[in-house]
Motif scaffolding. Structure first.
Motif, PDB file in Angstrom:
ATOM      1  N   GLY A 166       0.839  -1.200   0.000  1.00  0.00           N
ATOM      2  CA  GLY A 166       0.000   0.000   0.000  1.00  0.00           C
ATOM      3  C   GLY A 166       0.871   1.245   0.000  1.00  0.00           C
ATOM      4  N   ASP A 167       0.288   2.366   0.406  1.00  0.00           N
ATOM      5  CA  ASP A 167       0.979   3.662   0.329  1.00  0.00           C
ATOM      6  C   ASP A 167       2.335   3.628   1.042  1.00  0.00           C
ATOM      7  OD1 ASP A 167      -0.998   5.031  -1.112  1.00  0.00           O
ATOM      8  OD2 ASP A 167      -2.163   5.348   0.713  1.00  0.00           O
ATOM      9  N   ILE A 168       3.402   3.794   0.275  1.00  0.00           N
ATOM     10  CA  ILE A 168       4.752   3.761   0.846  1.00  0.00           C
ATOM     11  C   ILE A 168       5.128   5.161   1.324  1.00  0.00           C
ATOM     12  CG2 ILE A 168       7.207   3.448   0.224  1.00  0.00           C
ATOM     13  CD1 ILE A 168       6.139   1.075  -1.576  1.00  0.00           C
ATOM     14  N   VAL A 169       5.622   5.273   2.554  1.00  0.00           N
ATOM     15  CA  VAL A 169       5.921   6.594   3.110  1.00  0.00           C
ATOM     16  C   VAL A 169       7.409   6.884   3.190  1.00  0.00           C
ATOM     17  CG1 VAL A 169       3.740   6.941   4.296  1.00  0.00           C
ATOM     18  CG2 VAL A 169       5.559   5.743   5.470  1.00  0.00           C
ATOM     19  N   PHE A 170       8.243   5.889   3.284  1.00  0.00           N
ATOM     20  CA  PHE A 170       9.648   6.099   2.986  1.00  0.00           C
ATOM     21  C   PHE A 170      10.421   4.818   2.779  1.00  0.00           C
ATOM     22  CE2 PHE A 170      11.635   5.174   7.016  1.00  0.00           C
ATOM     23  CZ  PHE A 170      10.783   5.653   8.004  1.00  0.00           C
ATOM     24  N   VAL A 171      11.538   4.983   2.088  1.00  0.00           N
ATOM     25  CA  VAL A 171      12.407   3.860   1.765  1.00  0.00           C
ATOM     26  C   VAL A 171      13.754   4.164   2.399  1.00  0.00           C
ATOM     27  CG1 VAL A 171      13.460   2.541  -0.106  1.00  0.00           C
ATOM     28  CG2 VAL A 171      11.197   3.562  -0.438  1.00  0.00           C
ATOM     29  N   GLU A 172      14.225   3.260   3.226  1.00  0.00           N
ATOM     30  CA  GLU A 172      15.491   3.460   3.931  1.00  0.00           C
ATOM     31  C   GLU A 172      16.503   2.508   3.309  1.00  0.00           C
ATOM     32  OE1 GLU A 172      15.189   4.463   8.444  1.00  0.00           O
ATOM     33  OE2 GLU A 172      15.699   2.349   8.270  1.00  0.00           O
ATOM     34  N   GLU A 181       8.949   1.411   4.493  1.00  0.00           N
ATOM     35  CA  GLU A 181       7.869   1.691   5.439  1.00  0.00           C
ATOM     36  C   GLU A 181       6.646   2.137   4.647  1.00  0.00           C
ATOM     37  OE1 GLU A 181       7.505   1.512   8.763  1.00  0.00           O
ATOM     38  OE2 GLU A 181       9.508   1.686   9.700  1.00  0.00           O
ATOM     39  N   ALA A 182       5.570   1.395   4.781  1.00  0.00           N
ATOM     40  CA  ALA A 182       4.287   1.814   4.228  1.00  0.00           C
ATOM     41  C   ALA A 182       3.437   2.304   5.396  1.00  0.00           C
ATOM     42  CB  ALA A 182       3.620   0.665   3.503  1.00  0.00           C
ATOM     43  N   VAL A 183       2.278   2.880   5.092  1.00  0.00           N
ATOM     44  CA  VAL A 183       1.450   3.374   6.191  1.00  0.00           C
ATOM     45  C   VAL A 183       1.164   2.246   7.176  1.00  0.00           C
ATOM     46  CG1 VAL A 183      -0.781   4.346   6.838  1.00  0.00           C
ATOM     47  CG2 VAL A 183       0.401   5.212   4.821  1.00  0.00           C
ATOM     48  N   LYS A 184       0.743   1.108   6.628  1.00  0.00           N
ATOM     49  CA  LYS A 184       0.244   0.092   7.544  1.00  0.00           C
ATOM     50  C   LYS A 184       1.266  -0.967   7.937  1.00  0.00           C
ATOM     51  CE  LYS A 184      -1.922  -3.276   4.421  1.00  0.00           C
ATOM     52  NZ  LYS A 184      -1.593  -2.837   3.074  1.00  0.00           N
ATOM     53  N   THR A 185       2.404  -1.021   7.248  1.00  0.00           N
ATOM     54  CA  THR A 185       3.333  -2.088   7.587  1.00  0.00           C
ATOM     55  C   THR A 185       4.753  -1.730   7.166  1.00  0.00           C
ATOM     56  OG1 THR A 185       3.652  -4.484   7.475  1.00  0.00           O
ATOM     57  CG2 THR A 185       3.051  -3.390   5.440  1.00  0.00           C
ATOM     58  N   VAL A 186       5.696  -2.547   7.601  1.00  0.00           N
ATOM     59  CA  VAL A 186       7.097  -2.332   7.253  1.00  0.00           C
ATOM     60  C   VAL A 186       7.626  -3.625   6.669  1.00  0.00           C
ATOM     61  CG1 VAL A 186       7.803  -2.909   9.618  1.00  0.00           C
ATOM     62  CG2 VAL A 186       9.354  -1.611   8.160  1.00  0.00           C
ATOM     63  N   GLU A 211      14.166   9.459  -1.683  1.00  0.00           N
ATOM     64  CA  GLU A 211      14.263  10.204  -0.433  1.00  0.00           C
ATOM     65  C   GLU A 211      13.084  11.165  -0.282  1.00  0.00           C
ATOM     66  OE1 GLU A 211      17.063  10.155   1.726  1.00  0.00           O
ATOM     67  OE2 GLU A 211      16.307  11.754   3.040  1.00  0.00           O
TER      68      GLU A 211
END
Lengths: 126, 364
Positions: free
Chosen positions: A37-43, A61-66, A85
């Motif tokens: 789902g919606d991805i909020v950041f990539v480390e 890291e997505a909203v609901k899971t990692v 980034e």
């Protein structure tokens, strides 16, 4: 769900593009971005690091899971997609293009043959 | 065998991504959590929560049974009024949280979490020594939650019942989209809205669904899944059974002291909870906001003090879509559970600072 036939895949839902010059480009599949789902950041770990197959090279890291990212082959990371980034949603919007994650120098070309074909990958996700 | 709600086919047609939840095949998202979350905060969204359980308790012993198994004071209810409450085992551990609806004199409906229906019903039955009439009608009832600032304007087009007259945690029975239903001003999002309970066997549920979407079209109505339901409730600091409250937590340490009414008479766990209160609470459920923008807490992560000593654990966490920051809830030892205090969340290799913050995390 799209699964381009010119790429190789892993059971951990990464794709690998053989650039033909001893390097590969790596990202996560359309199936994987859909599941996350919606991805909020990539480390991503810094370039220069040597990895063995299945080592963790980063985290999504997505909203609901990692979810961890696993090196599909042995090799050194030579480049990160710095666009992610500021625009992690590129992974959702264009997983095989602008949403690529890292480039690696291939340590053992033989390992590329052991990756899954598009058909084989589709079998495990259907 | 997984169950399906009466809206299952509609979820598939609407692009719902189906996952297993509470023994049901439920939509986790349609267009995406961010879009759905924003629709509820700014317009209107619709959740199928038909997996929730509905128990009916009636007869002249009904109130006595409800007073015994729940911690809130159900004697304060009157027909048309609902109450948030929870049930405890004798040791104070939480069986479930629930809403008690007083339908009429000696007639109540209890709405429980979908994953707990069988367990809750067995528990209430075991406590029914007074012989109240108790029926589980979970499979007969559909439940749609229509939530958001435009929920009322959407639903008012479909009913003659004056929705302005239904105050928060109140309800009326009326026809909506041609179907007789309980129209309840409740929800799990922090936005104004309604929960609609109706018997789907006698109703065309697709017609109800379609009528709501047609009525809400001008406001940008969206179908919403479990993913957005979780981000919305967590921004408000609403507890989720199975994460923040469980059989291993009791209401006083779980931010549910406000519904635990020791002065209402006897109830299951009253003495145990009083003793715990007397002895002082060892830990508390707190809300927290991450200090840096790239840290997202998740269920199960360890909470430490500045020196790295283990002081608790995260029960819920997510990226707040409204704030663009990680938010969460977790149990922290009482001496660290001070509003404004700093705690540290262990996220993989790093220790990320967070500020203890009383929910809601967004201004409401």
């Amino acid at each position: 769900m799209s699964t381009p036939s010119d790429l190789k895949y892993t059971p951990e839902h990464e794709w690998v593009r053989d650039n033909g010059d001893g390097t590969v480009t790596i990202g996560i599949t359309d199936f994987a971005q859909g599941e996350l789902g919606d991805i909020v950041f990539v480390e991503l770990e810094d370039p220069g690091t040597d990895y063995s197959k299945d080592d963790t090279f980063g985290t999504v890291e997505a909203v609901k899971t990692v979810s961890d990212l696993y090196a599909p082959i042995d090799g050194e990371v030579i480049e990160l997609n710095e666009e992610l980034e500021d625009n992690p949603e590129l992974v959702n919007d264009d997983p095989y293009g602008a949403g690529w994650m890292i480039k690696m120098k291939v340590a053992d070309a033989g390992q590329l043959d052991s990756l899954l074909s598009a058909d084989e990958y589709q079998d495990i996700t259907s | 065998m997984l169950k399906r709600t009466p809206f299952f086919d509609l979820h598939n047609q609407t692009g719902g991504k189906i996952v297993e939840f509470a023994g049901y095949e439920m939509p986790v998202q349609y267009k995406g959590i961010k879009v759905e979350h924003a629709a509820v905060r700014h317009a209107v969204g619709v959740f199928d929560v038909s997996h929730m359980g509905e128990f009916f308790i009636s007869g002249d012993k009904a109130l006595e049974l409800i007073q015994k198994v729940t911690v809130n004071d159900a004697s304060k209810l009157f027909p048309g009024k609902a109450q948030y409450s929870c049930m405890c085992y004798a040791d104070g551990g939480i069986v479930d949280d629930l809403i008690v609806y007083m339908l009429a004199e000696n007639e109540y409906m209890l709405v429980v979490n979908g994953a707990n229906v069988d367990k809750d019903f067995a528990w209430i039955k075991s406590q029914n020594t007074m012989g109240a009439e108790l029926v589980d009608r979970s499979d007969d009832y559909a439940l749609l939650a229509v939530q958001g600032p435009k929920a009322k304007a959407t639903l008012q087009k479909l009913t003659d019942t004056n929705l302005d007259e239904i105050g928060f945690y109140s309800f009326k029975t009326g026809e909506l989209a041609g179907v007789s239903m309980i129209i309840s001003a409740t929800g799990y999002t922090g936005e104004p809205g309604f929960e609609l309970y109706f018997e789907h066997k006698n109703a065309d549920e697709a017609a109800v669904w379609n009528a709501i979407f047609e009525a809400g079209e001008e406001f940008g109505i969206e179908p919403c899944g479990l993913g957005a339901r979780d981000t919305l409730r967590l921004e408000m600091g609403f507890a989720l059974y199975g994460n923040d409250i469980t059989q291993s937590t009791h209401p006083l340490e779980s931010r549910l002291g406000w519904i635990t009414k020791f002065d209402k008479g006897e109830f299951v766990a009253k003495e145990t909870l009083l003793a715990k209160k007397e002895a002082g609470l060892k830990r508390r459920l707190v809300g927290f906001v991450m200090e840096d923008q790239r840290s997202i807490p998740r269920n199960g992560y360890t909470i430490t003090d500045a020196e790295g000593n283990d002081i608790g654990f995260v029960t819920s966490g997510t990226m707040s879509i409204t704030l663009g920051k990680g938010i969460g809830m977790g149990f922290v030892s009482t001496d660290h559970a001070k509003d404004g205090g700093t705690i540290h969340i262990s996220i993989r290799k790093k220790s990320a600072p967070a500020t203890i913050t009383k929910p809601p995390f967004i201004s409401k």
